[in-house]
Every structure is written in C-alpha cells, then in structure tokens.
Design an enzyme around this catalytic site. Structure first.
Site, PDB file in Angstrom:
ATOM      1  NE  ARG A  72      -2.787   0.606   3.445  1.00 40.57           N
ATOM      2  CZ  ARG A  72      -2.092   1.005   4.528  1.00 40.57           C
ATOM      3  NH1 ARG A  72      -1.441   2.148   4.529  1.00 40.57           N
ATOM      4  NH2 ARG A  72      -2.044   0.251   5.598  1.00 40.57           N
ATOM      5  CE1 TYR A 114     -15.976  10.277 -16.228  1.00 34.64           C
ATOM      6  CE2 TYR A 114     -15.593  10.265 -13.865  1.00 34.64           C
ATOM      7  CZ  TYR A 114     -15.879   9.597 -15.032  1.00 34.64           C
ATOM      8  OH  TYR A 114     -16.058   8.251 -15.010  1.00 34.64           O
ATOM      9  CG  ASP A 117      -9.340  14.837 -15.256  1.00 36.45           C
ATOM     10  OD1 ASP A 117      -8.684  14.236 -16.129  1.00 36.45           O
ATOM     11  OD2 ASP A 117     -10.296  14.309 -14.641  1.00 36.45           O
ATOM     12  CE  LYS A 123     -12.096   6.637 -18.335  1.00 36.44           C
ATOM     13  NZ  LYS A 123     -12.392   7.928 -17.710  1.00 36.44           N
TER      14      LYS A 123
END
Ligand SMILES: *Cc1c(COP(=O)(O)O)cnc(C)c1O
Length: 426
Positions: free
Chosen positions: A87, A139, A211, A236
């Site tokens: 992590r 978004y 973004d 993406k």
C-alpha cells in the site's frame, strides 16, 4: 553486509535505532552492459518507451517484474530494500509513477486504483471547509465526488464556466484552496485557458489541478502552463487497451512537499494501485505516442465528415476551425485528441437511439481512450448522475452523442456513420 548504503540514520520517533536501505540484489559491479539512459532530455517517443524502466537488478528483466507481494522482508532490524508494504510503495508501481511523471514533466507521481481515487487524493489535500472552483461541465464522477465532499466534509464548491476569466477572478476568495480544470471538457470539448486560470489562482494562493485524461501528456502538458497538479484516469488513454482501471496524481517539478503530500494521502486513503494493474498501464504507455496520433487522425477525419453531413447540427471538436476556441487549442495543446461529440439537427429520442443501436464499429459503452471506438449518450450514461438542472446549465442536452475514436481505419468508421445516419427514422 559491505554493500549497505546508509541513507537515513534516524528511525522517526526512535533515535535509538538507525535505518539502512540495501539495494535489492545489487550485483558486485552495479548495472548492465549499457550506459544509464538520459530520460530527462529525451524526446517524447523515447520517454514513452524508457521512462521509469531499467533492467531489473535481480536478473536484468527488460520489463519490470510484477512484484505481486503485499509485504517485503526486512534484511535485518531496521534494514530493508526500500519497500516494506505494497500500500505504501511497490517497485512495479514505482516504475509506472516515474514514467508518468517523466511524460508530464512533473516532479513525481503517485498511482491510484482508479481515476476517481486520483481525484479523491487531490481533493483530500484541502483543509476542512475550504473552497474549490470547478469547471461547470466536469466529469460526472468528479461532480459526484465534489457533491459528496460538500455534504460530508463541508467543502464549498463553486461551479462555473472557467472560460469566463472575469467570473473566475470574482469567484476566487481567501479560502479558495483549489481550482479544478478539465480541458477539453466532457462531453462538449470546451477548453479552459490553463495559463490564464493558473495565474489567477496562484495570485490568490490556490492550487491549480488539471485533469489531463482527455489529451494525455502527448497532446497537453499542464505543468508548462502553470498547473500545480495533474490528475489522470489512466483507465483511458495512458493504458489505452480497455483492460484496467487506474489513476495518477502528478506534482509539478520542484514541489517536493506537494509530492510527499499526494504520496502520503494515497497511502493513508488506501487508494494505491495494485502491482498487476500498474504493470498493465506501464505496458500501455509504450505505445502512447503512436496511439494518440492514430486516435487524432481518426477523430479529425470523422469530425470533418460529420460537420458536412446534413443531419448533423453541430460537431464539438477542438480541431475544427468552427470550434469557438480553436485558437486556444492551437496555442495550448500539441494536438486535438480523439474525443468528439455531435448533435443531430432533429435530436428526438428515437433518432438518437437509432444512432446508438445501429453503429457497427462503435460499441455503446462508457469510458474512452481505448484502441476500439465507443459511442456514448452522456444524458443517460456518463452524466446521468447530474441533476437535469446541472446538465442544462452545462449545455449537455439529451441529443448529445459522444464518440471515442479508436485506432481503426477512419474510412471504416466513416462508412459506419454514413450508413447509420442514412437510416435515421423520419
Ligand atoms: C474516466 C474519468 C475519470 C474517472 O476515472 P475512473 O478510472 O473511471 O475512476 C476522471 N476524469 C475524467 C476526465 C475521466 O474521463
């Protein structure tokens, strides 16, 4: 243990111990029969292939191994090889983080389980009750996250059209911690002048987060325009093969404290990306430049063709001279990308549904940026979680159809659209 490198003599919180990092399996004569690459000065295509990647120290594997391990053995009390728990850090993920930071020209990156968790890492930098300015057509998931933060954590959010610089200046106030930019925006491909907005934000002490999912660092590099943070849904274009979800937050060059904050926030939220997913994104990055060129060539051809079609009222694509911010696109982007949307002259639901059901090469699906072309209906899919009022304010009518252009032959995509539009019901 003669090859030990003493990097830190203090265990934080316990000065009775000192900490040592030994490079994993370092050979007697370090390295392989190759001089170290100079990634920082290399071209973008070279960086896509080489950034973050060196022959693995254990066996010289040319691709980083997938270190599929939750935990890492200590060599001795207070001595490890730089990793203790996945992590917090993992060598495969670290390779991807280095690669994405190098492509964006950033100072470092942290990779997250999804694009949304990258958004959350960035939002969690804000202190309690801060104020954030966001683009009105952000978004859908980001809108939902902002509304959640508003209800749960007292974040104050102002949505506005960031193209209106006077409105941005009016909306900035002493408690404004961040300005959230998405350019081009989804699904109407509206642009924000990053340089102008970042300058206004900086003058008021606010961070600018961009973004950059829609263009990728191949076609837009926000740090060169004054951004502090770049956020990605690597789901993406960066991955590009529609087989993984992931995200990244990148800090501007030289911003060590900010980089440490995004890294520690990703660790404390528990949103870090799995080694296997990080490996897949790293693999996708190799062809990012080639793919972006193909996406863009296809989108330019489809947009120009749609714009001339009598059944089409409007095409939203920054590469068209008719795009209201075409000049800004030329100035701040290195290309126009693979996303476009359009509206029919007569956009009654039966006609929109016909388009969504009839196309052959375009799959009706959410997401974007993969090698295969997709069609989406923002009002019922990606932007369904916005209230009708918020959608109306953002200009997202029920007749907007969004296309993510893949890397197929543009002629096949155009023939498909031609046949589909020819069959529109009266
Ligand atoms: C998809 C997307 C996100 C969210 O990413 P996920 O990987 O789906 O969590 C954020 N911003 C933009 C612009 C996106 O397209």
């Amino acid at each position: 243990m003669s090859d030990e490198v003493h990097l830190d003599s203090n265990v934080p919180g316990n000065p009775a111990y000192h900490f040592t990092i030994v490079p994993a399996g370092a050979p007697a004569r370090a390295g392989w029969a190759r001089r170290a690459p100079l990634v920082a000065g290399a071209g973008l295509a070279t960086r896509c292939v080489h950034a973050g990647v060196q022959p693995d120290p254990a066996y010289g594997a040319v691709m980083p191994p997938i270190y599929q391990s939750s935990t890492f053995a200590f060599r001795d009390v207070c001595t490890n090889a730089g990793y203790d728990y996945t992590r917090s850090g993992n060598p495969t993920r670290a390779a991807l983080e280095e690669a994405i930071a190098a492509l964006e020209g950033g100072g470092g990156a942290t990779c997250t389980s999804t694009g949304m968790s990258a958004v959350l890492v960035a939002l969690n930098l804000l202190p309690h009750r801060s104020h954030l300015l966001a683009t009105v057509d952000c978004y859908g998931g980001t809108f939902r996250a902002l509304e959640h933060a508003r209800a749960a954590y007292g974040l104050e959010v102002t949505y506005l059209d960031l193209a209106d610089l006077a409105a941005v200046e009016r909306a900035l106030r002493p408690g404004t911690g961040m300005v959230w930019i998405e350019t081009p925006s989804n699904p109407l491909l509206r642009l924000t002048d990053v340089r102008a907005v970042a300058a206004l934000a900086r003058a008021r002490g606010a961070l600018t987060a961009v973004d950059n999912t829609f263009l990728s660092p191949v076609l837009q590099r926000p740090f060169e325009l004054g951004a502090d943070l770049v956020v990605h849904s690597t789901t993406k274009y960066l991955n590009g093969h529609s087989d993984v979800v992931g995200g990244a937050v990148v800090a501007a060059p030289g911003r060590t404290a900010l980089l440490q904050r995004i890294q520690s926030t990703n660790n404390l939220l528990g949103t870090s990306q799995s080694p296997h997913d990080a490996f897949l994104v790293l693999r996708g990055l190799k062809t990012l430049l080639l793919r972006m060129k193909a996406h863009e060539a296809g989108a330019a051809a489809v947009a120009a063709w749609l714009e001339r079609h009598p059944a089409v009222a409007r095409v939203h694509y920054p590469g068209l001279a008719s795009h209201p911010q075409h000049e800004l696109a030329l100035r701040q982007q290195q290309g126009f990308g693979g996303m476009l949307s359009f509206e029919l002259v007569d956009g009654r639901p039966a006609r929109v549904d016909h388009v969504l059901r009839t196309l052959r090469w375009f799959t009706l699906a959410e997401s974007l940026g993969g090698v295969e072309s997709l069609v989406a209906h923002p009002a019922s899919m990606t932007h369904a979680s916005m209230t009708p009022e918020a959608r109306r304010r953002a200009g997202i009518t029920d007749s907007v159809i969004r296309l993510s252009i893949g890397i197929e032959d543009p002629a096949d995509l155009i023939a498909d659209l031609d046949e589909t539009l020819a069959g529109l019901p009266a």
